[in-house]
Design a protein around this motif. Structure first.
Motif, short mmCIF file in Angstrom:
data_model
loop_
_atom_site.label_atom_id
_atom_site.label_comp_id
_atom_site.label_asym_id
_atom_site.label_seq_id
_atom_site.Cartn_x
_atom_site.Cartn_y
_atom_site.Cartn_z
N ARG A 85 -5.65 3.22 -12.56
CA ARG A 85 -4.57 3.89 -11.84
C ARG A 85 -4.86 5.39 -11.78
NH1 ARG A 85 0.05 0.61 -11.22
NH2 ARG A 85 1.23 2.44 -10.61
N LEU A 86 -4.40 6.01 -10.70
CA LEU A 86 -4.51 7.46 -10.54
C LEU A 86 -3.18 8.09 -10.89
CD1 LEU A 86 -6.00 10.04 -9.57
CD2 LEU A 86 -5.22 9.49 -7.26
N TYR A 87 -3.21 9.11 -11.74
CA TYR A 87 -2.00 9.79 -12.17
C TYR A 87 -2.02 11.24 -11.71
CZ TYR A 87 -1.15 5.85 -15.32
OH TYR A 87 -0.92 4.59 -15.84
N LEU A 88 -0.94 11.67 -11.07
CA LEU A 88 -0.75 13.05 -10.68
C LEU A 88 0.34 13.66 -11.56
CD1 LEU A 88 -0.60 12.77 -6.76
CD2 LEU A 88 -2.62 12.87 -8.23
N ARG A 89 0.07 14.87 -12.05
CA ARG A 89 1.06 15.55 -12.88
C ARG A 89 1.39 16.90 -12.24
NH1 ARG A 89 -1.68 15.73 -17.11
NH2 ARG A 89 -0.97 13.73 -17.95
N VAL A 149 3.18 10.82 -11.46
CA VAL A 149 3.23 9.92 -10.30
C VAL A 149 1.95 9.12 -10.29
CG1 VAL A 149 3.32 9.79 -7.79
CG2 VAL A 149 4.71 11.48 -9.00
N SER A 150 2.08 7.79 -10.16
CA SER A 150 0.93 6.92 -10.33
C SER A 150 0.84 5.88 -9.23
CB SER A 150 1.02 6.23 -11.70
OG SER A 150 0.13 5.15 -11.80
N VAL A 151 -0.40 5.56 -8.83
CA VAL A 151 -0.66 4.43 -7.92
C VAL A 151 -1.88 3.68 -8.43
CG1 VAL A 151 0.33 5.49 -5.84
CG2 VAL A 151 -2.09 5.85 -6.39
N THR A 162 7.40 21.05 3.67
CA THR A 162 7.42 20.34 2.39
C THR A 162 6.49 19.14 2.45
OG1 THR A 162 9.29 18.94 3.02
CG2 THR A 162 9.81 21.00 1.85
N LEU A 163 5.86 18.87 1.32
CA LEU A 163 5.07 17.65 1.15
C LEU A 163 5.35 17.14 -0.26
CD1 LEU A 163 2.98 15.60 2.07
CD2 LEU A 163 1.18 17.16 1.30
N SER A 164 5.93 15.95 -0.35
CA SER A 164 6.30 15.41 -1.66
C SER A 164 5.68 14.04 -1.87
CB SER A 164 7.82 15.33 -1.81
OG SER A 164 8.38 14.51 -0.80
N VAL A 165 5.20 13.83 -3.09
CA VAL A 165 4.66 12.54 -3.52
C VAL A 165 5.43 12.14 -4.76
CG1 VAL A 165 2.63 11.28 -4.28
CG2 VAL A 165 2.38 13.13 -2.63
N GLY A 166 6.26 11.12 -4.64
CA GLY A 166 7.11 10.75 -5.76
C GLY A 166 8.03 11.90 -6.11
N SER A 167 8.00 12.31 -7.38
CA SER A 167 8.85 13.41 -7.84
C SER A 167 8.20 14.77 -7.71
CB SER A 167 9.22 13.17 -9.32
OG SER A 167 8.04 13.10 -10.12
N ILE A 168 6.96 14.83 -7.18
CA ILE A 168 6.23 16.09 -7.06
C ILE A 168 6.38 16.61 -5.63
CG2 ILE A 168 3.98 17.21 -7.23
CD1 ILE A 168 3.16 14.96 -9.15
N GLU A 169 6.84 17.85 -5.51
CA GLU A 169 7.02 18.45 -4.19
C GLU A 169 6.32 19.80 -4.12
OE1 GLU A 169 10.73 20.55 -2.27
OE2 GLU A 169 10.89 18.38 -1.90
N PRO A 194 0.82 -1.22 0.00
CA PRO A 194 0.00 0.00 0.00
C PRO A 194 0.86 1.26 0.00
CG PRO A 194 -0.02 -1.06 2.17
CD PRO A 194 0.64 -2.01 1.22
N GLY A 195 0.49 2.20 -0.88
CA GLY A 195 1.20 3.48 -0.92
C GLY A 195 2.39 3.50 -1.85
N SER A 196 2.75 2.36 -2.45
CA SER A 196 3.90 2.32 -3.34
C SER A 196 3.58 3.08 -4.62
CB SER A 196 4.25 0.87 -3.68
OG SER A 196 5.32 0.81 -4.58
N VAL A 197 4.39 4.08 -4.97
CA VAL A 197 4.12 4.92 -6.13
C VAL A 197 5.07 4.57 -7.26
CG1 VAL A 197 3.31 6.81 -4.67
CG2 VAL A 197 5.68 6.80 -5.44
N GLU A 198 4.63 4.89 -8.47
CA GLU A 198 5.45 4.70 -9.68
C GLU A 198 5.57 6.05 -10.37
OE1 GLU A 198 4.87 2.76 -14.11
OE2 GLU A 198 3.91 1.81 -12.40
N VAL A 199 6.79 6.40 -10.77
CA VAL A 199 7.02 7.63 -11.52
C VAL A 199 7.24 7.25 -12.98
CG1 VAL A 199 8.44 9.70 -11.78
CG2 VAL A 199 8.02 8.75 -9.50
N THR A 200 6.38 7.74 -13.87
CA THR A 200 6.47 7.39 -15.28
C THR A 200 7.59 8.17 -15.96
OG1 THR A 200 4.92 9.10 -16.04
CG2 THR A 200 3.98 7.02 -15.25
N SER A 201 7.89 7.80 -17.20
CA SER A 201 8.94 8.49 -17.95
C SER A 201 8.59 9.94 -18.22
CB SER A 201 9.19 7.75 -19.27
OG SER A 201 8.00 7.69 -20.04
N SER A 202 7.29 10.26 -18.22
CA SER A 202 6.87 11.64 -18.46
C SER A 202 6.81 12.46 -17.17
CB SER A 202 5.49 11.66 -19.14
OG SER A 202 4.51 11.04 -18.32
N GLY A 203 7.17 11.83 -16.04
CA GLY A 203 7.19 12.55 -14.77
C GLY A 203 5.92 12.46 -13.96
#
Length: 233
Positions: free
Chosen positions: A223-227, A109-111, A180-187, A98-107
């Motif tokens: 999947r949910l994607y954050l950009r 963040v996905s779960v 600071t609050l960061s999720v994957g590569s997004i801060e 649970p909570g493991s995120v994936e960062v795609t090649s386009s940047g």
């Protein structure tokens, strides 16, 4: 041998198709075209091998050909239902990690979606690891009292003065600003946050005070994607 030769040529063309770019090839996307070539090449190699190996034993050769045909149909079936299979696998992994995120090649963040339909992100709040439930219904990021303590917030410094509505009725929460609050590569920096009173909340909420900092968020294929915005704010 000539069938095997054709098969290896098709494998080579499949490899070239994967780097063809974004333009369709023979009406197919490059990836799909490459897979079709690879399967055809595999069929040619297998057929050539069977003709050479089973010469003079045609009945056994037919049986082997039937078995290989069934294997090929199975592989095609797996490919045809790859998205459904990937969705099931993603849900299983979401429950196992649970909570493991994936960062795609386009940047992005996905779960994956969890079994209960929610999305959970592993994040860092003031540099400390926490897990958050994605919640567009929360106007601010909300921390449980235990999580606030875990990231170094002094409970005695919290002033529960902000009225909030919960599923169990109205209560008070303490205002806080995360450095600071960061999720994957997004801060995001200086994020307005609330801290719940002890026992009121059991999951941290990734609310709109963080989500409003994003360029977009969307659900695709389970999947949910954050950009994030560029540069991050």
């Amino acid at each position: 041998m000539w069938l095997a030769g054709i098969g290896f040529v098709l494998f080579g063309l499949a490899a070239l198709a994967t780097v063809h770019g974004e333009r369709p090839v023979a009406g197919l996307e490059p990836k799909d075209f490459a897979i079709a070539l690879a399967l055809t090449g595999a069929a040619c190699v297998a057929t050539g091998w069977m003709i050479d190996d089973w010469r003079g034993r045609m009945r056994d050769g037919v049986r082997a050909l039937f078995a290989w045909t069934m294997v090929l149909f199975g592989l095609v079936g797996l490919y045809a239902y790859r998205f459904e299979i990937n969705g099931v696998a993603s849900r299983i992994m979401a429950e196992l990690r649970p909570g493991s995120v994936e960062v795609t090649s386009s940047g992005e963040v996905s779960v994956p979606r969890r079994g209960d339909g929610s999305f959970m992100f592993g994040a860092k709040a003031n540099g400390r690891d926490l897990r958050f439930i994605f919640d567009t219904g929360a106007s601010l990021v909300v921390l449980t009292h235990e999580s606030a303590t875990r990231i170094g917030i002094d409970p005695k410094a919290l002033a529960f003065t902000v009225p909030v509505a919960t599923a169990n009725g109205r209560t008070l929460a303490a205002p806080l600003t995360l450095d600071t609050l960061s999720v994957g590569s997004i801060e995001a920096r200086r994020v307005r946050t609330l801290v719940a009173q002890p026992g009121v909340l059991h999951e941290n909420l990734l609310g709109m005070s963080f989500l409003d900092r994003l360029a977009s968020f969307e659900v695709r294929d389970g999947r949910l994607y954050l950009r994030g915005r560029q540069p991050a704010t």
